[in-house]
Write an enzyme that holds these catalytic residues in place. Structure first.
Site, PDB file in Angstrom:
ATOM      1  N   GLU A   2      -4.100  -8.903   0.234  1.00 44.55           N
ATOM      2  CA  GLU A   2      -4.613  -8.640   1.587  1.00 44.55           C
ATOM      3  C   GLU A   2      -6.122  -8.476   1.475  1.00 44.55           C
ATOM      4  O   GLU A   2      -6.604  -7.664   0.682  1.00 44.55           O
ATOM      5  CB  GLU A   2      -3.965  -7.374   2.154  1.00 44.55           C
ATOM      6  CG  GLU A   2      -4.276  -7.149   3.614  1.00 44.55           C
ATOM      7  CD  GLU A   2      -3.552  -5.926   4.168  1.00 44.55           C
ATOM      8  OE1 GLU A   2      -2.332  -5.790   3.947  1.00 44.55           O
ATOM      9  OE2 GLU A   2      -4.237  -5.107   4.793  1.00 44.55           O
ATOM     10  N   GLU A  43       0.810  -1.222   0.000  1.00 45.90           N
ATOM     11  CA  GLU A  43       0.000   0.000   0.000  1.00 45.90           C
ATOM     12  C   GLU A  43       0.839   1.267   0.000  1.00 45.90           C
ATOM     13  O   GLU A  43       0.768   2.083   0.911  1.00 45.90           O
ATOM     14  CB  GLU A  43      -0.952  -0.014   1.201  1.00 45.90           C
ATOM     15  CG  GLU A  43      -1.948  -1.138   1.124  1.00 45.90           C
ATOM     16  CD  GLU A  43      -3.091  -1.025   2.134  1.00 45.90           C
ATOM     17  OE1 GLU A  43      -3.018  -0.182   3.030  1.00 45.90           O
ATOM     18  OE2 GLU A  43      -4.045  -1.808   1.996  1.00 45.90           O
TER      19      GLU A  43
END
Ligand code: GAL
Length: 839
Positions: free
Chosen positions: A537, A461
């Site tokens: 994820e 991220e």
């Protein structure tokens, strides 16, 4: 910043559904799994082969706090200008320095877990432990140790090797500055050869500064992984330079072998390298050699060879076969150095249309992301506890883990290799700067022989690199991917991307990882039909173990299907990833709860609620969803508990997780009807509460094959202790994990018992941590007491080096309420050959 605001947003609109409570009293870990794998892993210790010595440097350190702001409270370090002016002037790393008032401890050590909790919003990520520049008194630690180096070591190369420490480490030996490390996860080492006093006492000091962090989750503080002292000849195998690559051809495997020999001597040396390949039974199954070359003084040379393994035993999730390559350097008529490298033979392939293949067979990745801390011990997880944690995830039916978001501890990787768990191995700093590339290089070289690793991840991220600075992101990503390919051409490279995977770092990736956002993969797959995709994820479901209502005042989250707005329930994400053939599967956030990120709440919550199991590894109800749809055995799990005193006549939501055809529910023996179990779903009833029992009977092909029952219990009247193993190694390292339960007088777990329990350990064991899985419990992790949380607590006891046995006794500790009958458990600790260690 974004994480704080995201949490605030959630708390204000508390988007958590339904009510909830506890799981079964039997904590279903199979003894077989543990006995097959229990015990500290040994590869690190085995890695050295004579004449090399690889000595554990964990025992008998001295420790004191320094100060990150005031040099007068930091051993005078940095008081004036001249600390680094002359080599050899650091008095604290010399014989005369008095450390007698310092505390004695063994590594691994995490001082953060020992600190009190402090209500400061900026400390939330650290689990409210006072670390950081605003907490100078508890952010710097000094470790010191004396050690002997013999006269006969003269001429050898001697290194101190850290598997990782948190975070900025400066090492001094015998008054000399040796080197520094600036991150919390990469292994690092320093050559001490020139600075040692041979035939004398030597003094090593490490100043560890946890003022800066690397992440947004609990990271611990201190030397939280093993330290080693390694001694080799001046002609030696380069650190992590030995690799074994395999290519499977029918029943056999072609091995490509490589290493680097380094010569730190003052004249050129002739060196030859040979490899001996040994199977799991210890039999030599292949050999190879590379002819002698001259290695220049202060130079190095690369050696390569090939070998063939007939009838190669493949590594897989079901049969994690391992081989070892013993790599030896000969020169000047003798063996100069040798090491043992563990490896496996298997093929992996990610495809864009059919997902992932292991050894040619399709395998869905059924994975969890995990941080690296545990109840009671924080980040300083003993080796045996790594195995314990992995066994919990394996028992759930998981076949993979992601090392979010950092380079893992070696013993976690080794446990995966030996247990047959696949791994997504992730580095910390996503950058092509020198530090980022050095971390990545250390990770890939360190772990490239591990068969469990099926992909490298260069980051998680990285919003800037993905959108605002996508152009730079593409360049950074390309550099990092290139380095991985160069060091390890056998594995694909990925990153965990939240949002737009059509630019930035994603350009260079071999396989595309999506974090959350189930709306994205279908469109991406349509537009990029040749790029393999998986869920890097997913989920971020939340729940408090054994609690069935979300309560903003108590900071609890119900156990039915609590989830954060950006996440998905277990059912949502697995119905998505589990049913599309082209998706390779994914990694749920998270397997275990962890400290920090107390989403959706803040203080007084001190740990996350994302775990499928709690901080101790006790299953939440969600665990049984995964066990039903990931595991192979029949599952029937009914919840909530049936202790709803005062709620007679109220409607209670009863859910059952099962993988059988049909489930019939009974209230006090009366049928409430049957329901077909939807594929990858659950069944549920609304039941008017009356005390007694609620029972689920699961059937297959019309026959009841499994039942599960929750009964209304009485108050806790006694304690039960059970251990994951009845015998551990008397090596001062091994641990036993003890489950503490509050039982009613009929011997049933009381799912709402919160009694306070005191512990006493006698004999050859030391209590090193306690926990109970309550995300809101601020009791000390190191005290000889702990309250039960919804019936359960955990005690972790470490062996001493004295064989024999120890007793753990549990008794009611103060507080009002009825007395509990105490319990005692005896654990044997057997004499074992110790790993070679610094005396
Ligand atoms: C993700 C992040 C994780 C964790 C998680 C919580 O975006 O990658 O580290 O913060 O959110 O939902």
């Amino acid at each position: 910043m974004s994480r704080v605001s995201r949490r605030d947003l959630l708390v204000s609109g508390l988007a958590i559904s339904a009510s909830s409570l506890v799981s079964r009293s039997a904590w279903g870990r199979s003894a077989a799994l543990l006995s097959a794998y229990a015990g500290p892993p040994s590869a690190e210790a085995l890695a050295a082969v004579a004449p090399r010595e690889h000595l554990l440097f964990d025992f008998g350190w001295k420790f004191t706090f320094g100060n990150g702001a005031d040099p007068s409270k930091d051993l005078g370090f940095g008081f004036g200008q001249g600390d680094f002016a002359k080599t050899g002037d650091f008095e604290f790393a010399k014989a005369k320095f008095d450390d007698s008032k310092w505390r004695t401890l063994n590594l691994p050590h995490d001082w953060a877990v020992e600190l009190p909790f402090v209500n400061d919003k900026e400390l939330e990520s650290h689990g409210f432990k006072p670390l950081g520049r605003r907490n100078p008194e508890t952010s710097v630690g000094w470790y010191r140790r004396a050690f002997d180096i013999s006269e006969s070591d003269k001429g050898r190369r001697i290194w101190v090797e850290f598997d990782g420490a948190f975070r900025d480490v400066i090492v001094f030996v015998n008054g000399c500055f040796i080197g520094r490390n600036d991150n919390g996860y990469a292994p690092f080492r320093f050559d001490l050869t020139d600075f040692l006093a041979y035939g004398k006492k030597n003094y090593i000091v490490a100043r560890v500064d946890a003022s800066f962090g690397d992440g947004w989750f609990y990271e611990g503080a201190g030397i939280y992984r093993h330290v080693w002292l390694t001694k080799t000849d001046a002609v030696y195998l380069g650190k992590w330079e030995s690799y074994v690559r395999s290519e499977v051809n029918g029943n056999s495997a072609a091995l490509t072998l490589g290493t680097v020999v380094r010569n730190d001597g003052d004249k050129a040396e002739s060196a030859a390298v040979k490899w001996q390949i040994v199977d799991a039974t210890g039999k030599t199954v292949a050999t190879a050699q590379a002819p002698a070359q001259s290695v220049a003084a202060d130079g190095s040379a690369t050696f390569n060879a090939t070998a063939r393994l007939a009838n190669a035993a493949l590594w897989s999730v079901e049969t994690p076969n391992l081989y070892q390559a013993i790599v030896t350097v000969d020169g000047g008529g003798k063996t100069r150095d040798a090491e043992r490298v563990s490896f496996g033979v298997r093929t992996t392939k990610f495809t864009a249309d059919k997902g992932f293949f292991l050894n040619g067979k399709p395998v869905k990745i059924m994975g969890t992301c995990n941080h690296q801390d545990h109840a009671g011990v924080g980040a300083a997880v003993p080796d045996a506890l790594q195995w314990f944690r992995l066994a919990v995830l394996r028992e759930m039916g998981g076949n993979a883990v992601r090392t979010s978001h950092n380079i893992p501890t070696p013993e976690w990787v080794e446990a995966c290799d030996r247990m047959g768990m696949m791994m997504m191995c992730e580095t910390r700093q996503m950058s092509s700067n020198a530090e980022g590339m050095a971390q990545l290089e250390a990770m890939v070289k360190r772990y490239r022989n591990s068969p469990s690793i099926i992909m490298w991840s260069i980051g998680n991220e990285e919003g800037q690199m993905q959108s605002g600075m996508a152009e730079q992101g593409a360049r950074v990503g390309a550099e990092m991917v290139r380095l991985c390919h160069e060091l390890d051409p056998t594995r694909v490279v990925s990153a965990a991307v939240n949002g737009n995977n059509r630019q930035g770092v994603s350009d260079a990736l071999d396989i595309i990882g999506f974090n959350y956002a189930l709306k994205l993969p279908d469109g991406y797959h349509k537009d990029f039909p040749n790029r393999p995709i998986y869920g890097s994820e997913t989920s971020s479901a939340i729940g408090t173990r054994g609690v069935y209502s979300s309560d903003k005042l108590r900071n609890t989250v119900n156990s039915y299907d609590g989830v954060v707005p950006w996440g998905e329930t277990a059912e949502e994400w697995w119905k998505f990833y589990g049913t599309r053939e082209w998706l390779a599967g994914g990694f749920a956030w998270t397997g275990f709860d962890y400290r920090g990120e107390p989403t959706p709440y803040g203080w007084p919550s001190i740990n996350s609620q994302f775990g499928i199991v709690d901080m101790c590894g006790y299953p939440k109800d969600n665990y049984y969803y995964y066990r039903a749809w990931w595991g192979k055995d029949p599952v029937v799990h009914v919840f909530p508990h049936w202790n709803w005193d005062g709620r007679e006549g109220d409607e209670i939501s009863v859910w059952v997780y099962s993988n059988l055809d049909e489930v019939e529910l009974f209230l006090n023996g009366k049928s409430l009807g049957s329901q077909k179990v939807p594929q990858l779903g659950h069944v549920g009833w609304k039941v008017r509460y009356e005390p007694g029992s609620i029972e689920a009977r699961g059937s297959r092909d019309g026959k009841v094959v499994l039942t599960d029952k929750r009964e209304t219990t009485g108050a806790a009247g006694s304690i039960r202790l059970s251990a994951d193993r009845n015998e551990i190694n008397a090596d001062g390292e091994d641990v036993v994990v003890i489950k503490v339960e509050g039982l009613d007088k009929e011997g049933r777990l009381v799912p709402i018992a919160n009694d306070h329990i005191g512990f006493k350990v006698t004999g050859n064991g030391v209590l090193i941590g306690v926990g109970n899985g309550d995300p809101n419990c601020q009791e000390s992790d190191k005290a000889l007491k702990r309250s039960l949380f919804n019936g359960l607590a955990q005690v972790i006891v470490q062996s001493t080096k004295e064989p024999g046995e120890f007793q753990v006794e549990a008794h009611k500790d103060g507080w009002e309420g009825p007395n509990l009958t105490p319990a005692t458990i005896t654990i044997k600790s057997k004499q074992v050959e110790m790993r070679p260690a610094v005396a």
